[in-house]
Design an enzyme around this catalytic site. Sequence first.
Site, PDB file in Angstrom:
ATOM      1  N   GLN A 153      31.761  41.049  38.146  1.00 28.24           N
ATOM      2  CA  GLN A 153      31.672  39.998  38.789  1.00 28.24           C
ATOM      3  C   GLN A 153      29.747  39.515  38.862  1.00 28.24           C
ATOM      4  OE1 GLN A 153      33.821  38.550  42.607  1.00 28.24           O
ATOM      5  NE2 GLN A 153      32.177  39.434  43.562  1.00 28.24           N
TER       6      GLN A 153
ATOM      7  N   GLY B 227      27.621  42.352  46.093  1.00 33.00           N
ATOM      8  CA  GLY B 227      27.826  43.851  45.976  1.00 33.00           C
ATOM      9  C   GLY B 227      28.141  44.505  44.481  1.00 33.00           C
TER      10      GLY B 227
ATOM     11  N   ASN C 227      37.962  39.998  55.823  1.00 35.74           N
ATOM     12  CA  ASN C 227      38.507  41.536  55.880  1.00 35.74           C
ATOM     13  C   ASN C 227      37.302  42.373  55.700  1.00 35.74           C
ATOM     14  OD1 ASN C 227      40.474  43.559  56.329  1.00 35.74           O
ATOM     15  ND2 ASN C 227      40.892  43.623  54.244  1.00 35.74           N
ATOM     16  N   LEU C 228      36.289  42.056  56.541  1.00 42.35           N
ATOM     17  CA  LEU C 228      34.999  42.938  56.143  1.00 42.35           C
ATOM     18  C   LEU C 228      34.988  44.300  56.397  1.00 42.35           C
ATOM     19  CD1 LEU C 228      32.753  40.080  57.597  1.00 42.35           C
ATOM     20  CD2 LEU C 228      33.712  40.244  55.069  1.00 42.35           C
TER      21      LEU C 228
ATOM     22  N   GLY D 225      30.349  47.820  53.886  1.00 38.75           N
ATOM     23  CA  GLY D 225      29.744  47.386  52.736  1.00 38.75           C
ATOM     24  C   GLY D 225      29.463  45.972  52.773  1.00 38.75           C
ATOM     25  N   HIS D 226      30.220  45.084  53.307  1.00 38.70           N
ATOM     26  CA  HIS D 226      29.743  43.603  53.460  1.00 38.70           C
ATOM     27  C   HIS D 226      28.562  43.565  54.358  1.00 38.70           C
ATOM     28  CE1 HIS D 226      34.271  43.111  52.288  1.00 38.70           C
ATOM     29  NE2 HIS D 226      33.572  42.261  51.716  1.00 38.70           N
TER      30      HIS D 226
HETATM   31  O1  PAF Z   1      33.489  39.432  45.856  1.00 38.14           O
HETATM   32  C1  PAF Z   1      34.309  38.600  46.439  1.00 38.14           C
HETATM   33  O2  PAF Z   1      34.650  38.873  47.481  1.00 38.14           O
HETATM   34  C2  PAF Z   1      34.574  37.155  45.849  1.00 38.14           C
HETATM   35  O3  PAF Z   1      35.113  37.173  44.627  1.00 38.14           O
HETATM   36  C3  PAF Z   1      33.570  36.135  45.910  1.00 38.14           C
HETATM   37  C4  PAF Z   1      32.533  36.536  45.462  1.00 38.14           C
HETATM   38  C5  PAF Z   1      33.415  35.994  47.479  1.00 38.14           C
HETATM   39  C6  PAF Z   1      34.261  34.889  45.332  1.00 38.14           C
HETATM   40  O4  PAF Z   1      35.464  34.419  45.925  1.00 38.14           O
END
Ligand code: PAF
Length: 280
Positions: A149, A143, A28-29, A32-33
């Site tokens: 995270q 990110g 679901n980009l 930012g991705h």
């Molecule tokens: O940030 C995310 O989209 C998720 O937490 C990741 C790092 C892909 C792990 O599933």
Amino acid sequence: MDVIHTIEALQARLRTAGPVAFVPTMGNLHAGHLALVRSAHEHGDCVVASIFVNPLQFGPTEDFQTYPRTLDADCAQLNEAGADVVFAPSVAEMYPTPQQVEIVPPPIASELCGAFRPGHFQGVTTVVAKLFNIVQPAVAVFGKKDFQQLFVIRAMVRELNFPVRVIGAETLRAEDGLALSSRNGYLSAQDRQEAPRLYRALCNIADQLKAGARDFAALEGTARQALESNGWRVDYVSVRDASTLLPPVGELNQCVILGAAWLGTTRLIDNIEVSIAALI
Ligand code: PAF
């Protein structure tokens, strides 16, 4: 660009690919991705993006079932951004048997988002460790929007000696300041208008810190009130030491202001880093 669904085919493809720069995603980009993919290009010969909605990191009442799966659109965007390989495994490919071995994240993973999403970071560290072992990247890009995270993954890489260099990429924002996120797509038009208030509340704390304020609890309380009086349900707003992610004690150089709050049924998170060394 190759779209690959199995571990075996991926490893065959990567055998002669040279150093890999890896961008793990749940699909679901958004822009930012794609910025992460572009940044990955600077760090490896072969850019691999994974698309996997990881069941392990969702709580029983969270949006795992409804999380948007948009593989074709995602692949078109990744192709455009110059990814070389997309790894999009099924749940059965990643977890052929129930996952009984997991990576226990450090204690900080139980605070902030972890306090409201028990088990979330254990699910993240476990899948990221598996993905690192499968892809064997030289570099991985995450990110900074998911600051906690990134912090937890860095700790895992450091303490478990993964031979991976972790790069944190800056948060991309809409013109009104809202951090780009896949979950922004859940917002109603009215809530989308309201959503930048979270970023503004964090910026307001940053401004006050820069002006010399040090009553963190008062700053957090004011931000919480600003959000709650506009219909938000606040999980937390917290000023933390950016180097430990713990509440600041003593001298503070680099801090990070983090917030998570709900607008209707959508949970948004954001953070900003502030350097206040000069004022101490
Ligand atoms: O940030 C995310 O989209 C998720 O937490 C990741 C790092 C892909 C792990 O599933």
